[in-house]
Motif scaffolding. Structure first.
Motif, PDB file in Angstrom:
ATOM      1  N   GLN A  64       0.853  -1.183   0.000  1.00 42.94           N
ATOM      2  CA  GLN A  64       0.000   0.000   0.000  1.00 42.94           C
ATOM      3  C   GLN A  64       0.889   1.233   0.000  1.00 42.94           C
ATOM      4  O   GLN A  64       1.860   1.307   0.763  1.00 42.94           O
ATOM      5  N   THR A  65       0.579   2.216  -0.848  1.00 45.74           N
ATOM      6  CA  THR A  65       1.361   3.445  -0.905  1.00 45.74           C
ATOM      7  C   THR A  65       0.444   4.641  -0.698  1.00 45.74           C
ATOM      8  O   THR A  65      -0.718   4.641  -1.117  1.00 45.74           O
ATOM      9  N   ILE A  66       0.985   5.686  -0.061  1.00 44.25           N
ATOM     10  CA  ILE A  66       0.187   6.876   0.246  1.00 44.25           C
ATOM     11  C   ILE A  66       1.127   8.059   0.457  1.00 44.25           C
ATOM     12  O   ILE A  66       2.292   7.885   0.838  1.00 44.25           O
ATOM     13  N   ALA A  67       0.604   9.255   0.223  1.00 42.52           N
ATOM     14  CA  ALA A  67       1.428  10.461   0.349  1.00 42.52           C
ATOM     15  C   ALA A  67       1.748  10.797   1.793  1.00 42.52           C
ATOM     16  O   ALA A  67       2.768  11.429   2.073  1.00 42.52           O
ATOM     17  N   SER A  68       0.899  10.376   2.745  1.00 44.09           N
ATOM     18  CA  SER A  68       1.131  10.738   4.145  1.00 44.09           C
ATOM     19  C   SER A  68       0.296   9.858   5.048  1.00 44.09           C
ATOM     20  O   SER A  68      -0.857   9.542   4.739  1.00 44.09           O
ATOM     21  N   ILE A  69       0.878   9.485   6.190  1.00 43.97           N
ATOM     22  CA  ILE A  69       0.097   8.845   7.248  1.00 43.97           C
ATOM     23  C   ILE A  69       0.083   9.732   8.489  1.00 43.97           C
ATOM     24  O   ILE A  69      -0.100   9.255   9.615  1.00 43.97           O
ATOM     25  N   ALA A  70       0.236  11.040   8.282  1.00 45.68           N
ATOM     26  CA  ALA A  70       0.174  11.978   9.397  1.00 45.68           C
ATOM     27  C   ALA A  70      -1.241  12.041   9.943  1.00 45.68           C
ATOM     28  O   ALA A  70      -2.209  12.084   9.177  1.00 45.68           O
ATOM     29  N   GLU A  71      -1.376  12.053  11.252  1.00 46.54           N
ATOM     30  CA  GLU A  71      -2.693  12.135  11.882  1.00 46.54           C
ATOM     31  C   GLU A  71      -3.450  13.368  11.415  1.00 46.54           C
ATOM     32  O   GLU A  71      -4.666  13.333  11.255  1.00 46.54           O
ATOM     33  N   ARG A  72      -2.735  14.452  11.155  1.00 45.89           N
ATOM     34  CA  ARG A  72      -3.375  15.699  10.755  1.00 45.89           C
ATOM     35  C   ARG A  72      -4.033  15.603   9.380  1.00 45.89           C
ATOM     36  O   ARG A  72      -4.869  16.430   9.024  1.00 45.89           O
ATOM     37  N   ASP A  73      -3.705  14.578   8.594  1.00 45.27           N
ATOM     38  CA  ASP A  73      -4.264  14.446   7.248  1.00 45.27           C
ATOM     39  C   ASP A  73      -5.583  13.685   7.216  1.00 45.27           C
ATOM     40  O   ASP A  73      -6.154  13.472   6.146  1.00 45.27           O
ATOM     41  N   GLY A  74      -6.075  13.268   8.369  1.00 40.61           N
ATOM     42  CA  GLY A  74      -7.451  12.833   8.480  1.00 40.61           C
ATOM     43  C   GLY A  74      -7.760  11.466   7.909  1.00 40.61           C
ATOM     44  O   GLY A  74      -6.971  10.520   8.001  1.00 40.61           O
ATOM     45  N   GLY A  75      -8.951  11.370   7.269  1.00 42.36           N
ATOM     46  CA  GLY A  75      -9.561  10.107   6.900  1.00 42.36           C
ATOM     47  C   GLY A  75      -8.693   9.120   6.154  1.00 42.36           C
ATOM     48  O   GLY A  75      -8.583   7.957   6.575  1.00 42.36           O
ATOM     49  N   PRO A  76      -8.091   9.499   5.008  1.00 36.43           N
ATOM     50  CA  PRO A  76      -7.312   8.499   4.269  1.00 36.43           C
ATOM     51  C   PRO A  76      -6.193   7.867   5.081  1.00 36.43           C
ATOM     52  O   PRO A  76      -5.968   6.652   4.981  1.00 36.43           O
ATOM     53  N   ALA A  77      -5.490   8.655   5.888  1.00 37.10           N
ATOM     54  CA  ALA A  77      -4.399   8.089   6.689  1.00 37.10           C
ATOM     55  C   ALA A  77      -4.927   7.067   7.687  1.00 37.10           C
ATOM     56  O   ALA A  77      -4.344   5.990   7.874  1.00 37.10           O
ATOM     57  N   ARG A  78      -6.059   7.358   8.330  1.00 36.68           N
ATOM     58  CA  ARG A  78      -6.649   6.404   9.280  1.00 36.68           C
ATOM     59  C   ARG A  78      -7.149   5.164   8.548  1.00 36.68           C
ATOM     60  O   ARG A  78      -6.977   4.032   9.015  1.00 36.68           O
ATOM     61  N   THR A  79      -7.802   5.384   7.408  1.00 36.93           N
ATOM     62  CA  THR A  79      -8.359   4.258   6.661  1.00 36.93           C
ATOM     63  C   THR A  79      -7.271   3.309   6.201  1.00 36.93           C
ATOM     64  O   THR A  79      -7.414   2.073   6.311  1.00 36.93           O
ATOM     65  N   ILE A  80      -6.163   3.858   5.693  1.00 39.04           N
ATOM     66  CA  ILE A  80      -5.092   2.988   5.185  1.00 39.04           C
ATOM     67  C   ILE A  80      -4.440   2.216   6.311  1.00 39.04           C
ATOM     68  O   ILE A  80      -4.109   1.029   6.158  1.00 39.04           O
ATOM     69  N   ARG A  81      -4.265   2.851   7.463  1.00 36.33           N
ATOM     70  CA  ARG A  81      -3.724   2.104   8.613  1.00 36.33           C
ATOM     71  C   ARG A  81      -4.602   0.900   8.927  1.00 36.33           C
ATOM     72  O   ARG A  81      -4.115  -0.232   9.052  1.00 36.33           O
ATOM     73  N   ASP A  82      -5.904   1.133   9.053  1.00 37.57           N
ATOM     74  CA  ASP A  82      -6.816   0.053   9.438  1.00 37.57           C
ATOM     75  C   ASP A  82      -6.960  -0.990   8.332  1.00 37.57           C
ATOM     76  O   ASP A  82      -7.072  -2.190   8.601  1.00 37.57           O
ATOM     77  N   LEU A  83      -6.947  -0.527   7.071  1.00 36.38           N
ATOM     78  CA  LEU A  83      -7.036  -1.461   5.955  1.00 36.38           C
ATOM     79  C   LEU A  83      -5.813  -2.372   5.918  1.00 36.38           C
ATOM     80  O   LEU A  83      -5.943  -3.596   5.705  1.00 36.38           O
ATOM     81  N   CYS A  84      -4.641  -1.818   6.105  1.00 39.03           N
ATOM     82  CA  CYS A  84      -3.421  -2.639   6.101  1.00 39.03           C
ATOM     83  C   CYS A  84      -3.501  -3.726   7.173  1.00 39.03           C
ATOM     84  O   CYS A  84      -3.163  -4.898   6.922  1.00 39.03           O
ATOM     85  N   GLU A  85      -3.958  -3.357   8.360  1.00 38.01           N
ATOM     86  CA  GLU A  85      -4.068  -4.347   9.424  1.00 38.01           C
ATOM     87  C   GLU A  85      -5.105  -5.423   9.075  1.00 38.01           C
ATOM     88  O   GLU A  85      -4.894  -6.605   9.339  1.00 38.01           O
ATOM     89  N   ALA A  86      -6.224  -4.996   8.480  1.00 40.07           N
ATOM     90  CA  ALA A  86      -7.263  -5.961   8.117  1.00 40.07           C
ATOM     91  C   ALA A  86      -6.775  -6.923   7.039  1.00 40.07           C
ATOM     92  O   ALA A  86      -7.063  -8.130   7.091  1.00 40.07           O
ATOM     93  N   LEU A  87      -6.043  -6.413   6.048  1.00 42.37           N
ATOM     94  CA  LEU A  87      -5.495  -7.280   5.004  1.00 42.37           C
ATOM     95  C   LEU A  87      -4.523  -8.291   5.597  1.00 42.37           C
ATOM     96  O   LEU A  87      -4.502  -9.470   5.203  1.00 42.37           O
ATOM     97  N   ALA A  88      -3.717  -7.834   6.564  1.00 46.08           N
ATOM     98  CA  ALA A  88      -2.771  -8.746   7.207  1.00 46.08           C
ATOM     99  C   ALA A  88      -3.506  -9.829   7.991  1.00 46.08           C
ATOM    100  O   ALA A  88      -3.142 -11.011   7.947  1.00 46.08           O
TER     101      ALA A  88
END
Length: 376
Positions: free
Chosen positions: A5-29
């Motif tokens: 999975q690739t993304i421009a930022s996982i900074a908390e300040r960047d909101g929804g996409p960063a949170r979604t990708i974190r949780d999606l990565c864990e779910a895929l694992a």
């Protein structure tokens, strides 16, 4: 299967996409995939990061304005690259890595191909489209939409491009006991999002100016990180309308503080002009809080499932829907929140979402067609 999975930022300040990708990565694992998250990282800007559980997911942070994702991904032995977001140099990095390494590329736009989003900073996006974005979309073997309206927008813009419909998920703990809200001394209408023009917060404040005299025990709380100094204009509007004692602008909210934030809310509102999904809607419903969302969001199910209301994006429509919700008793709102919690449990759990996405990955790798998301 090794998914990157690739993304421009996982900074908390960047909101929804960063949170979604974190949780999606864990779910895929948890679903059995090997998962690596590769993200651009700017230490001077990012602040707190939303990293996946290191026991489940490897996270690689790559510095630089145009990060070298190829060097990060090359040694991994990956099978597929799934990029997130548009209009970023990190997208170029992800597309370049996939092309150089001979890996299939998937792309989730996260609403960035919807009409409102394309019109925002139109000239910049027209330039980016000509320079790189059109080529990267053509390279992607599959686009992932999070709701049917987004899938339709993609199909209209890119006819013939395969699209998978895979919603975002949310953690859904047991339904909390909200009986204390009935005895609370006041009521809170909560809005939680980035402070950005897309979120239509001036429209919400204008609606609130109509409602505040009618509902003296209610307070509007607007929480979230500022973007582009939008908070200043919002604060000026609040002062001009004489709402300083009826609106709280509280700033960013840490992930750990969200449960308490929702627990103290009686009603949630997402007034956006445009949303591909609106993860805060699912978060509010998971906490048992009923929701008012606009027709700019894909949340028609709020009305059909009797767990919230839909409104137009104009102040009058917002005020009408909010007044209807605020006139209910705490018990009536709690019953709606309970139905919303059931909706999230049924439709937005991470395990089936991860399984659905892994199925799409397998189709891409086998060269099999994706079912039409509008007729599946």
């Amino acid at each position: 299967m090794h998914v990157v999975q690739t993304i421009a930022s996982i900074a908390e300040r960047d909101g929804g996409p960063a949170r979604t990708i974190r949780d999606l990565c864990e779910a895929l694992a948890r679903a059995g995939a090997r998962v690596t998250l590769v993200a651009r990282h700017d230490p001077a800007r990012d602040g707190a990061l939303l990293r996946p559980d290191p026991a489940l997911v490897t996270t690689l942070l790559v510095p630089g304005r145009l990060p070298d994702f190829t060097a990060a991904i090359r040694p991994l032995g990956a099978d597929i690259v799934h990029d997130n977001g548009l209009w970023s140099l990190a997208n170029i990095a992800a597309g370049t890595a996939a092309r150089r390494l001979g890996l299939p590329l998937l792309l989730t736009p996260h609403g960035m191909l919807e009409p409102w989003a394309l019109a925002w900073h139109r000239r910049r996006k027209q330039l980016a489209w000509a320079l790189y974005q059109r080529r990267l979309l053509a390279q992607a073997e599959l686009l992932v939409a999070t709701a049917a309206p987004e899938a339709a927008a993609i199909a209209a813009l890119l006819p013939g491009k395969p699209v998978a419909l895979v919603p975002n998920g949310v953690a859904c703990p047991p339904l909390p006991d909200r009986s204390d809200r009935a005895a609370a001394p006041g009521r809170t209408l909560l809005s939680l999002s980035r402070l950005h023009p897309k979120k239509n917060l001036p429209g919400l404040v204008a609606a609130w100016a109509r409602l505040a005299p009618q509902f003296p025990d209610w307070t509007l709380q607007i929480s979230g990180p500022d973007e582009g100094n939008h908070r200043t204009a919002l604060g000026d509007q609040i002062a001009r309308l004489g709402l300083g004692d009826r609106v709280r602008l509280t700033g960013p909210v840490a992930e750990a503080d969200k449960p308490a934030l929702f627990a103290a809310a009686d009603l949630f509102v997402l007034p956006s002009f445009s949303e591909n999904f609106g993860i805060t809607v699912t978060e509010a419903l998971a906490a048992g809080v009923p929701v008012v969302a606009t027709t700019g969001t894909p949340w028609a199910s709020l009305a059909t499932e009797a767990c919230g209301w839909r409104a137009g994006t104009d102040p009058d429509s917002l005020a009408t829907a909010l007044a209807t919700a605020m006139r209910l008793s705490p018990a009536e709102r709690a019953a709606m929140g309970s139905r919303g919690h059931a909706l999230v449990q049924r439709d937005f759990g991470w395990a089936p979402i991860a399984a659905r996405l892994l199925d799409s990955y397998g189709r891409v790798m086998q060269g099999a067609p994706e079912p039409d998301p509008m007729h599946a």
